[in-house]
Write an enzyme that holds these catalytic residues in place. Sequence first.
Site, PDB file in Angstrom:
ATOM      1  N   SER A  50      15.185  -7.127   4.405  1.00 36.90           N
ATOM      2  CA  SER A  50      15.841  -6.677   5.514  1.00 36.90           C
ATOM      3  C   SER A  50      16.167  -5.236   5.593  1.00 36.90           C
ATOM      4  CB  SER A  50      17.146  -7.596   5.773  1.00 36.90           C
ATOM      5  OG  SER A  50      17.714  -7.207   6.689  1.00 36.90           O
ATOM      6  N   LYS A  67      15.428  -6.989  12.179  1.00 34.00           N
ATOM      7  CA  LYS A  67      16.058  -7.036  10.844  1.00 34.00           C
ATOM      8  C   LYS A  67      17.385  -8.024  11.111  1.00 34.00           C
ATOM      9  CE  LYS A  67      13.218  -4.588   8.638  1.00 34.00           C
ATOM     10  NZ  LYS A  67      12.359  -5.370   7.354  1.00 34.00           N
ATOM     11  N   SER A 126       0.843  -1.304  -0.059  1.00 34.09           N
ATOM     12  CA  SER A 126      -0.033  -0.038   0.119  1.00 34.09           C
ATOM     13  C   SER A 126       0.877   1.231   0.073  1.00 34.09           C
ATOM     14  CB  SER A 126      -0.951  -0.146   1.122  1.00 34.09           C
ATOM     15  OG  SER A 126      -0.240  -0.177   2.266  1.00 34.09           O
TER      16      SER A 126
HETATM   17  P1  NDP Z   1       5.911   2.074   4.343  1.00 30.18           P
HETATM   18  O1  NDP Z   1       5.832   2.649   5.787  1.00 30.18           O
HETATM   19  O2  NDP Z   1       5.848   3.109   3.469  1.00 30.18           O
HETATM   20  O3  NDP Z   1       5.397   0.677   3.976  1.00 30.18           O
HETATM   21  C1  NDP Z   1       5.232  -0.363   5.082  1.00 30.18           C
HETATM   22  C2  NDP Z   1       4.194  -1.262   4.464  1.00 30.18           C
HETATM   23  O4  NDP Z   1       4.104  -2.392   5.312  1.00 30.18           O
HETATM   24  C3  NDP Z   1       2.778  -0.673   4.125  1.00 30.18           C
HETATM   25  O5  NDP Z   1       2.214  -1.106   2.858  1.00 30.18           O
HETATM   26  C4  NDP Z   1       1.967  -0.996   5.393  1.00 30.18           C
HETATM   27  O6  NDP Z   1       0.489  -1.221   4.892  1.00 30.18           O
HETATM   28  C5  NDP Z   1       2.562  -2.286   5.460  1.00 30.18           C
HETATM   29  N1  NDP Z   1       2.247  -3.006   6.904  1.00 30.18           N
HETATM   30  C6  NDP Z   1       2.696  -2.576   8.108  1.00 30.18           C
HETATM   31  N2  NDP Z   1       2.009  -3.292   8.997  1.00 30.18           N
HETATM   32  C7  NDP Z   1       1.548  -4.343   8.398  1.00 30.18           C
HETATM   33  C8  NDP Z   1       0.694  -5.419   8.823  1.00 30.18           C
HETATM   34  N3  NDP Z   1       0.535  -5.647  10.310  1.00 30.18           N
HETATM   35  N4  NDP Z   1       0.237  -6.313   7.990  1.00 30.18           N
HETATM   36  C9  NDP Z   1       0.270  -5.905   6.484  1.00 30.18           C
HETATM   37  N5  NDP Z   1       0.877  -4.961   6.179  1.00 30.18           N
HETATM   38  C10 NDP Z   1       1.551  -4.118   6.874  1.00 30.18           C
HETATM   39  O7  NDP Z   1       7.584   1.724   4.461  1.00 30.18           O
HETATM   40  P2  NDP Z   1       8.650   1.151   3.292  1.00 30.18           P
HETATM   41  O8  NDP Z   1       8.241   1.001   2.254  1.00 30.18           O
HETATM   42  O9  NDP Z   1      10.034   2.021   3.762  1.00 30.18           O
HETATM   43  O10 NDP Z   1       9.044  -0.380   3.981  1.00 30.18           O
HETATM   44  C11 NDP Z   1       8.682  -1.560   3.480  1.00 30.18           C
HETATM   45  C12 NDP Z   1      10.107  -2.445   3.945  1.00 30.18           C
HETATM   46  O11 NDP Z   1      11.337  -1.955   3.584  1.00 30.18           O
HETATM   47  C13 NDP Z   1       9.991  -2.685   5.192  1.00 30.18           C
HETATM   48  O12 NDP Z   1      10.389  -3.895   5.570  1.00 30.18           O
HETATM   49  C14 NDP Z   1      11.067  -1.955   5.781  1.00 30.18           C
HETATM   50  O13 NDP Z   1      11.709  -2.334   7.240  1.00 30.18           O
HETATM   51  C15 NDP Z   1      12.048  -2.005   4.837  1.00 30.18           C
HETATM   52  N6  NDP Z   1      13.325  -0.901   4.895  1.00 30.18           N
HETATM   53  C16 NDP Z   1      12.788   0.247   4.372  1.00 30.18           C
HETATM   54  C17 NDP Z   1      13.935   1.211   4.412  1.00 30.18           C
HETATM   55  C18 NDP Z   1      13.646   2.685   4.181  1.00 30.18           C
HETATM   56  O14 NDP Z   1      14.319   3.417   4.374  1.00 30.18           O
HETATM   57  N7  NDP Z   1      12.192   2.887   3.783  1.00 30.18           N
HETATM   58  C19 NDP Z   1      15.379   0.898   4.593  1.00 30.18           C
HETATM   59  C20 NDP Z   1      15.607  -0.368   4.630  1.00 30.18           C
HETATM   60  C21 NDP Z   1      14.498  -1.308   4.805  1.00 30.18           C
HETATM   61  P3  NDP Z   1      -0.792  -0.947   5.849  1.00 30.18           P
HETATM   62  O15 NDP Z   1      -0.547   0.200   6.731  1.00 30.18           O
HETATM   63  O16 NDP Z   1      -1.793  -0.628   4.637  1.00 30.18           O
HETATM   64  O17 NDP Z   1      -0.957  -2.288   6.443  1.00 30.18           O
END
Ligand code: NDP
Length: 267
Positions: free
Chosen positions: A130, A148, A10
């Site tokens: 990760s 992580k 999302s």
């Molecule tokens: P966002 O916060 O933009 O996206 C997180 C996503 O996870 C959303 O789509 C949210 O959807 C979903 N989510 C959270 N909790 C739940 C749940 N209980 N069930 C289902 N879906 C869930 O973050 P990012 O795009 O940055 O993160 C994506 C991944 O990348 C993560 O694993 C993060 O740790 C990793 N990451 C990100 C970095 C960064 O700098 N952005 C760096 C390193 C790693 P919804 O709330 O609609 O459920």
Amino acid sequence: MKTVLVTGASSGIGKSTAIYLAQNGYKVYGAARRIDKLRALETYGIKPISLDVTQQESAETCINQILKEEGKIDVLVNNAGAGFYGALEDVPLQDGRNMLDVNLFGVLRLIQKVLPNMRKNKSGKIVNISSIGGKIGMPMGGWYSAGKFAIEGVSDVLRNEVKQFGIDVIVIEPGGTNSEMEGKGMGFLKKVSENSAYKNLSDGLIKMYSDIKASDPIVIAKLIRKSIEAKHPKTRYAGGAMAKPMLFMRKILSDKLFDKMLMSQFK
Ligand code: NDP
């Protein structure tokens, strides 16, 4: 056509990955809790599917629906994640537990649900998102790193358990990437650090993040596609702002030298 499930589609990295894979010939199911956000992806041919990775029943319903419609899941991208910050002394245990529920148990819950089908098909790719926080323990990122680092470890274990069934396990280690995460994480940090003995580190982290030019999530989406299309995928792929230099330093420097370098960024 390969069927892919991208969790956390999302926003951020998951959304970008779902769109990019759909544009490149994959049948993509985009899963998250905010189904209204996922509906906007239907124009790309992405199938929105409701999923809360912390709920067993929700995970079962999600996987069963895809298997009923497609008969198989070729690729699972375990991307859903939560990231917020605060000193280990300050963050209530329940908040830490909630984060692990998404970042660790949520990932393993989905892995357990897709494996029987992947084993039956004698093929499959499990991509676990990760972070550089899976290799580097950044002050204020204790609970995030707890999850992580664990993902790095369980991916190593799983890789060797499922290799015999033709299944690949791939770890992606993004650096700073534009998404909703930083906003949510920093909001939490400010709240929990208001009267904290660690306010200096909290302020340092906020400043550090404001100085980093985060990458566009498409960088990670491309890395994920590269990893799932490789004939012999590497065990780990790193990309996005600061990822490669930070991981390189972590590898070559002693713990204490690395600490020095890291802490100099907090001043
Ligand atoms: P966002 O916060 O933009 O996206 C997180 C996503 O996870 C959303 O789509 C949210 O959807 C979903 N989510 C959270 N909790 C739940 C749940 N209980 N069930 C289902 N879906 C869930 O973050 P990012 O795009 O940055 O993160 C994506 C991944 O990348 C993560 O694993 C993060 O740790 C990793 N990451 C990100 C970095 C960064 O700098 N952005 C760096 C390193 C790693 P919804 O709330 O609609 O459920």
